[in-house]
Design a protein around this motif. Sequence first.
Motif, PDB file in Angstrom:
ATOM      1  N   HIS A  43     -48.754  16.608  18.547  1.00  0.00           N
ATOM      2  CA  HIS A  43     -49.279  17.162  17.304  1.00  0.00           C
ATOM      3  C   HIS A  43     -49.299  16.054  16.258  1.00  0.00           C
ATOM      4  O   HIS A  43     -48.321  15.304  16.116  1.00  0.00           O
ATOM      5  N   PRO A  44     -50.388  15.871  15.535  1.00  0.00           N
ATOM      6  CA  PRO A  44     -50.524  14.707  14.640  1.00  0.00           C
ATOM      7  C   PRO A  44     -49.469  14.601  13.548  1.00  0.00           C
ATOM      8  O   PRO A  44     -49.224  13.507  13.039  1.00  0.00           O
ATOM      9  N   SER A  45     -48.831  15.700  13.184  1.00  0.00           N
ATOM     10  CA  SER A  45     -47.838  15.636  12.110  1.00  0.00           C
ATOM     11  C   SER A  45     -46.418  15.433  12.620  1.00  0.00           C
ATOM     12  O   SER A  45     -45.497  15.276  11.819  1.00  0.00           O
ATOM     13  N   LEU A  46     -46.229  15.430  13.937  1.00  0.00           N
ATOM     14  CA  LEU A  46     -44.887  15.260  14.483  1.00  0.00           C
ATOM     15  C   LEU A  46     -44.495  13.784  14.473  1.00  0.00           C
ATOM     16  O   LEU A  46     -45.310  12.904  14.745  1.00  0.00           O
ATOM     17  N   PRO A  47     -43.223  13.488  14.195  1.00  0.00           N
ATOM     18  CA  PRO A  47     -42.771  12.091  14.139  1.00  0.00           C
ATOM     19  C   PRO A  47     -42.640  11.490  15.533  1.00  0.00           C
ATOM     20  O   PRO A  47     -42.276  12.164  16.498  1.00  0.00           O
ATOM     21  N   HIS A  48     -42.944  10.216  15.651  1.00  0.00           N
ATOM     22  CA  HIS A  48     -42.668   9.481  16.879  1.00  0.00           C
ATOM     23  C   HIS A  48     -42.334   8.045  16.507  1.00  0.00           C
ATOM     24  O   HIS A  48     -42.479   7.622  15.363  1.00  0.00           O
ATOM     25  N   GLN A  49     -41.813   7.291  17.492  1.00  0.00           N
ATOM     26  CA  GLN A  49     -41.359   5.914  17.269  1.00  0.00           C
ATOM     27  C   GLN A  49     -40.283   5.846  16.181  1.00  0.00           C
ATOM     28  O   GLN A  49     -40.277   4.960  15.327  1.00  0.00           O
ATOM     29  N   VAL A  50     -39.356   6.766  16.216  1.00  0.00           N
ATOM     30  CA  VAL A  50     -38.303   6.838  15.200  1.00  0.00           C
ATOM     31  C   VAL A  50     -37.277   5.734  15.437  1.00  0.00           C
ATOM     32  O   VAL A  50     -36.799   5.529  16.554  1.00  0.00           O
ATOM     33  N   HIS A  51     -36.958   4.987  14.396  1.00  0.00           N
ATOM     34  CA  HIS A  51     -35.872   4.017  14.473  1.00  0.00           C
ATOM     35  C   HIS A  51     -35.196   3.908  13.118  1.00  0.00           C
ATOM     36  O   HIS A  51     -35.782   4.262  12.082  1.00  0.00           O
ATOM     37  N   ILE A  52     -33.961   3.457  13.114  1.00  0.00           N
ATOM     38  CA  ILE A  52     -33.173   3.406  11.880  1.00  0.00           C
ATOM     39  C   ILE A  52     -32.632   1.997  11.670  1.00  0.00           C
ATOM     40  O   ILE A  52     -32.491   1.215  12.607  1.00  0.00           O
ATOM     41  N   SER A  53     -32.330   1.681  10.418  1.00  0.00           N
ATOM     42  CA  SER A  53     -31.775   0.374  10.065  1.00  0.00           C
ATOM     43  C   SER A  53     -30.903   0.532   8.831  1.00  0.00           C
ATOM     44  O   SER A  53     -31.065   1.482   8.052  1.00  0.00           O
ATOM     45  N   LEU A  54     -29.983  -0.394   8.653  1.00  0.00           N
ATOM     46  CA  LEU A  54     -29.133  -0.383   7.467  1.00  0.00           C
ATOM     47  C   LEU A  54     -29.964  -0.759   6.245  1.00  0.00           C
ATOM     48  O   LEU A  54     -30.847  -1.599   6.316  1.00  0.00           O
ATOM     49  N   ALA A  55     -29.649  -0.131   5.118  1.00  0.00           N
ATOM     50  CA  ALA A  55     -30.448  -0.348   3.904  1.00  0.00           C
ATOM     51  C   ALA A  55     -29.554  -0.405   2.673  1.00  0.00           C
ATOM     52  O   ALA A  55     -29.660   0.412   1.768  1.00  0.00           O
ATOM     53  N   GLY A  56     -28.669  -1.369   2.649  1.00  0.00           N
ATOM     54  CA  GLY A  56     -27.753  -1.472   1.527  1.00  0.00           C
ATOM     55  C   GLY A  56     -26.480  -0.706   1.805  1.00  0.00           C
ATOM     56  O   GLY A  56     -26.345   0.000   2.803  1.00  0.00           O
ATOM     57  N   GLU A  57     -25.528  -0.831   0.912  1.00  0.00           N
ATOM     58  CA  GLU A  57     -24.215  -0.230   1.125  1.00  0.00           C
ATOM     59  C   GLU A  57     -24.292   1.283   1.262  1.00  0.00           C
ATOM     60  O   GLU A  57     -24.823   1.983   0.389  1.00  0.00           O
ATOM     61  N   ASN A  58     -23.810   1.789   2.382  1.00  0.00           N
ATOM     62  CA  ASN A  58     -23.714   3.220   2.668  1.00  0.00           C
ATOM     63  C   ASN A  58     -25.066   3.930   2.713  1.00  0.00           C
ATOM     64  O   ASN A  58     -25.138   5.142   2.497  1.00  0.00           O
ATOM     65  N   ASP A  67     -49.472  10.676  13.111  1.00  0.00           N
ATOM     66  CA  ASP A  67     -50.920  10.491  13.187  1.00  0.00           C
ATOM     67  C   ASP A  67     -51.638  11.253  12.082  1.00  0.00           C
ATOM     68  O   ASP A  67     -52.840  11.081  11.886  1.00  0.00           O
ATOM     69  N   ASP A  68     -50.901  12.084  11.368  1.00  0.00           N
ATOM     70  CA  ASP A  68     -51.441  12.858  10.250  1.00  0.00           C
ATOM     71  C   ASP A  68     -51.132  12.110   8.955  1.00  0.00           C
ATOM     72  O   ASP A  68     -49.969  11.952   8.576  1.00  0.00           O
ATOM     73  N   ASN A  69     -52.157  11.646   8.277  1.00  0.00           N
ATOM     74  CA  ASN A  69     -51.956  10.879   7.053  1.00  0.00           C
ATOM     75  C   ASN A  69     -51.430  11.706   5.893  1.00  0.00           C
ATOM     76  O   ASN A  69     -50.992  11.156   4.878  1.00  0.00           O
ATOM     77  N   SER A  70     -51.461  13.026   6.027  1.00  0.00           N
ATOM     78  CA  SER A  70     -50.954  13.886   4.953  1.00  0.00           C
ATOM     79  C   SER A  70     -49.499  14.288   5.173  1.00  0.00           C
ATOM     80  O   SER A  70     -48.915  14.978   4.336  1.00  0.00           O
ATOM     81  N   PHE A  99     -60.042  -3.615  15.524  1.00  0.00           N
ATOM     82  CA  PHE A  99     -60.569  -2.266  15.729  1.00  0.00           C
ATOM     83  C   PHE A  99     -59.465  -1.210  15.818  1.00  0.00           C
ATOM     84  O   PHE A  99     -59.741  -0.040  16.096  1.00  0.00           O
ATOM     85  N   TYR A 100     -58.232  -1.612  15.579  1.00  0.00           N
ATOM     86  CA  TYR A 100     -57.093  -0.687  15.667  1.00  0.00           C
ATOM     87  C   TYR A 100     -56.688  -0.225  14.276  1.00  0.00           C
ATOM     88  O   TYR A 100     -56.625  -1.024  13.332  1.00  0.00           O
ATOM     89  N   SER A 101     -56.394   1.058  14.147  1.00  0.00           N
ATOM     90  CA  SER A 101     -55.842   1.605  12.907  1.00  0.00           C
ATOM     91  C   SER A 101     -54.517   2.279  13.229  1.00  0.00           C
ATOM     92  O   SER A 101     -54.449   3.142  14.117  1.00  0.00           O
ATOM     93  N   SER A 102     -53.479   1.866  12.535  1.00  0.00           N
ATOM     94  CA  SER A 102     -52.161   2.440  12.793  1.00  0.00           C
ATOM     95  C   SER A 102     -52.101   3.871  12.269  1.00  0.00           C
ATOM     96  O   SER A 102     -52.937   4.305  11.467  1.00  0.00           O
ATOM     97  N   GLY A 103     -51.086   4.584  12.709  1.00  0.00           N
ATOM     98  CA  GLY A 103     -50.795   5.860  12.092  1.00  0.00           C
ATOM     99  C   GLY A 103     -50.145   5.646  10.729  1.00  0.00           C
ATOM    100  O   GLY A 103     -50.076   4.516  10.227  1.00  0.00           O
ATOM    101  N   LYS A 104     -49.677   6.708  10.136  1.00  0.00           N
ATOM    102  CA  LYS A 104     -48.969   6.619   8.865  1.00  0.00           C
ATOM    103  C   LYS A 104     -47.527   6.229   9.158  1.00  0.00           C
ATOM    104  O   LYS A 104     -46.813   6.936   9.879  1.00  0.00           O
ATOM    105  N   ILE A 105     -47.113   5.082   8.641  1.00  0.00           N
ATOM    106  CA  ILE A 105     -45.786   4.540   8.913  1.00  0.00           C
ATOM    107  C   ILE A 105     -44.867   4.876   7.750  1.00  0.00           C
ATOM    108  O   ILE A 105     -45.071   4.409   6.622  1.00  0.00           O
ATOM    109  N   HIS A 106     -43.866   5.693   8.021  1.00  0.00           N
ATOM    110  CA  HIS A 106     -42.961   6.198   6.983  1.00  0.00           C
ATOM    111  C   HIS A 106     -41.658   5.404   6.970  1.00  0.00           C
ATOM    112  O   HIS A 106     -41.109   5.067   8.030  1.00  0.00           O
ATOM    113  N   HIS A 107     -41.139   5.130   5.767  1.00  0.00           N
ATOM    114  CA  HIS A 107     -39.829   4.505   5.591  1.00  0.00           C
ATOM    115  C   HIS A 107     -39.089   5.270   4.495  1.00  0.00           C
ATOM    116  O   HIS A 107     -39.519   5.267   3.338  1.00  0.00           O
TER     117      HIS A 107
END
Length: 437
Positions: A43-58, A67-70, A99-107
Amino acid sequence: METKRMIFVILISVLLSLSLPVRTDYVRPQPRKTLHFPREPKHPSLPHQVHISLAGENHMRISWITDDNSAPSIVEYGTLPGQYTFSSSGEATSYNYLFYSSGKIHHTVIGPLEHDTVYFYRCGGQGPEFQLKTPPGQFPVTFAVAGDLGQTGWTKSTLDHIDQCKYDVHLLPGDLSYADCMQHLWDNFGELVQPLASARPWMVTQGNHEKEKIPFFTDAFESYNARWKMPFEESESTSNLYYSFEVAGVHVIMLGSYTDYDELSDQYSWLKADLSKVDRKKTPWLVVLFHVPWYNSNHAHQGEGDGMMTAMEPLLYAAGVDLVFAGHVHAYERSKRVNKGKSDPCGTVHITIGDGGNREGLAQKYIHPTPEWSMFREASFGHGELKIVNSTHAFWSWHRNDDDEPVRSDQVWIISLIGSGCLAEKAYESSKILVSP
């Protein structure tokens, strides 16, 4: 006469073979093929390629693609399954590559979070529930280390072995997906590592396979920067290609082998400033990662790190860096403490670990005789585990992929420079190099 000469040559060959050390306990396995990923409709609105990283203290950054830009960049989270008592909103980006267009990449950054705690979270307000564990706030802390991963059968073996390790943070010194301009391979890689990368923070830096620059069409590192955002802003860097973070008494610096590093560069200035702010009472261990090794006795990529080494090794030595991890060479090697090309009890332990499973195969030819600074070297796929027990002692082990995880192929206790007393000797030199304008 000719027959006698042949017999003599054969006899000498046999005697020489008997005099050489033979490792009968290990036979190097055959290469494994590139993985293939079946296209499963989502489904275009479902998340995929989920990964996490540290982003400052705590805090932690949750990254995913839709795949859903909204679709909203919202993360809901809490300490109980299905009960999300907190939520955070983030940012989103996307990019085009020929010729490639990425999906919507969320952070999206979440926190503040408690140390050593399991959180359950959901991305975008719907879809599956994930769970992560935050690193501890004090020793001991364990890092899994593997570079040059790619997407082969050996990559899968590496990930399976790392999954058996009770680690807190994954460190990756460059060359992630080996997409090499074929952007769908970035998507495949994201799916491949999601089971691990969604549960523990993955802290990465770039390698040569992340460049993907096509003159007049695409900039270097465009895909990498869009997909794998690291805490560069949180560490006062101006580039996603170099940054630092702290976890449980360890200050980790990720450097860029493929961006300017000379004394007039922004990266050099940032590194000097970052090292000068390190509080060794708070973070007694200092670890650095970059892609191209400085100490390398393999024929592969020989000398490629010399320029960066000339510019930056004096900074690392003055600051008392304990460990350096690099990739690029598809083999494993561990050095003594070294500086200026030779053993130095107050130098840095350099470990090359670019053997995660890439499609290019192993670098099997080493220089002989072995340099005096090289302690262990072997061309095999594998991963490493660094358990920092306290402020003075850490246990490093390297595991071949074809061995069961408990079998260590190389292991050593490492005493920190604080524990060795070297930092007191370096105080004057550090003030000259790190504090001087």
